[in-house]
Design a protein around this motif. Structure first.
Motif, PDB file in Angstrom:
ATOM      1  N   PRO A   5      87.418  55.493  63.749  1.00  0.00           N
ATOM      2  CA  PRO A   5      88.361  55.244  62.645  1.00  0.00           C
ATOM      3  C   PRO A   5      89.359  54.173  63.031  1.00  0.00           C
ATOM      4  O   PRO A   5      89.815  54.097  64.175  1.00  0.00           O
ATOM      5  N   CYS A   6      89.695  53.345  62.080  1.00  0.00           N
ATOM      6  CA  CYS A   6      90.669  52.279  62.295  1.00  0.00           C
ATOM      7  C   CYS A   6      91.632  52.324  61.106  1.00  0.00           C
ATOM      8  O   CYS A   6      91.438  51.640  60.103  1.00  0.00           O
ATOM      9  N   GLY A   7      92.665  53.180  61.214  1.00  0.00           N
ATOM     10  CA  GLY A   7      93.497  53.451  60.065  1.00  0.00           C
ATOM     11  C   GLY A   7      92.750  54.352  59.101  1.00  0.00           C
ATOM     12  O   GLY A   7      91.776  55.028  59.472  1.00  0.00           O
ATOM     13  N   ASP A   8      93.179  54.370  57.840  1.00  0.00           N
ATOM     14  CA  ASP A   8      92.515  55.237  56.867  1.00  0.00           C
ATOM     15  C   ASP A   8      91.657  54.454  55.880  1.00  0.00           C
ATOM     16  O   ASP A   8      91.140  55.018  54.923  1.00  0.00           O
ATOM     17  N   GLN A   9      91.458  53.142  56.152  1.00  0.00           N
ATOM     18  CA  GLN A   9      90.641  52.336  55.255  1.00  0.00           C
ATOM     19  C   GLN A   9      89.679  51.428  56.006  1.00  0.00           C
ATOM     20  O   GLN A   9      89.229  50.407  55.470  1.00  0.00           O
ATOM     21  N   ALA A  10      89.345  51.798  57.226  1.00  0.00           N
ATOM     22  CA  ALA A  10      88.404  50.973  57.985  1.00  0.00           C
ATOM     23  C   ALA A  10      87.790  51.776  59.121  1.00  0.00           C
ATOM     24  O   ALA A  10      88.369  52.752  59.618  1.00  0.00           O
ATOM     25  N   PHE A  11      86.595  51.349  59.518  1.00  0.00           N
ATOM     26  CA  PHE A  11      85.939  51.867  60.710  1.00  0.00           C
ATOM     27  C   PHE A  11      85.594  50.697  61.618  1.00  0.00           C
ATOM     28  O   PHE A  11      85.228  49.602  61.148  1.00  0.00           O
ATOM     29  N   LEU A  12      85.727  50.918  62.914  1.00  0.00           N
ATOM     30  CA  LEU A  12      85.319  49.925  63.898  1.00  0.00           C
ATOM     31  C   LEU A  12      84.022  50.402  64.526  1.00  0.00           C
ATOM     32  O   LEU A  12      83.978  51.462  65.149  1.00  0.00           O
TER      33      LEU A  12
END
Length: 210
Positions: A5-12
């Motif tokens: 998870p990268c914040g609540d609007q992205a995935f790394l």
């Protein structure tokens, strides 16, 4: 692949190598899943941005996990993608040194560099700077030990596994082969960056002013 998870609007997505990143980028870009708002490739990772109002994060993780990276033949930017041809005056500050270090004649360095077809793997360092994969192994040299404080805009260079073109005057440690007059970054264009992930690139040698 590891999806973080990268914040609540992205995935790394940790893909491990550039080839896998390019394949995953291509597989997710065409067609892009509904709710995915942006895909940002890097050397070993892919950032997948999404709108949580349009796609469930858990469902997206599952979609990413079952996505097979496109093969080279099907990867956007290796076949059938946009092709950009960049004219180059091969008179770079490091051209003779590259020839000496590789054991090639200067004319052969130029021939090898122009014979390859490159793909923009990802962008970084400065707006409009594309990291181009496809560099012939004979030209793969490390960065300079000491970076220059000023590299002119349009400088065509190599470092490690990559070739690239400096979009503006800046410091830099890549080895300079030549120069081009093409604008790599122009805010007056609908899409400012000429070199975007997936775009194919060919260099062609020209005399005098590029």
């Amino acid at each position: 692949m590891n999806v973080l998870p990268c914040g609540d609007q992205a995935f790394l997505v940790e893909a491990g190598d550039t080839a896998t990143v390019l394949g995953l980028y291509a597989a997710l870009a065409d067609p892009r899943p509904d709710g995915v708002t942006d895909l940002v490739p890097a050397a070993e990772t892919l950032l997948v941005r999404f709108d949580p109002a349009r796609i469930d994060p858990g469902a997206l993780v599952q979609r990413i996990a079952r996505t097979e990276p496109a093969t080279e033949a099907g990867t956007a930017g290796t076949r059938g993608g946009e092709l950009v041809t960049i004219p180059v005056v091969y008179d770079g500050q490091d051209l003779a040194d590259v020839a000496e270090r590789t054991g090639l004649a200067i004319r052969d360095v130029i021939s090898v560099h122009t014979a390859a077809e490159y793909t923009v793997a990802f962008a970084g360092f400065a707006p409009g700077f594309g990291y181009l994969t496809g560099l012939d192994p004979r030209l793969r040299l490390p960065r300079l030990e000491t970076s220059r404080t000023r590299v002119p805009a349009g400088s065509v260079a190599i470092a490690g596994d990559y070739s690239g073109v400096y979009p503006r005057t800046s410091p830099g440690g890549w080895r300079l082969l030549g120069r081009t007059g093409i604008a790599l970054w122009d805010t007056g264009r609908t899409v400012p960056a000429l070199l975007r992930p997936g775009v194919r690139v060919r260099f062609t040698a020209v005399a005098g002013e590029a």
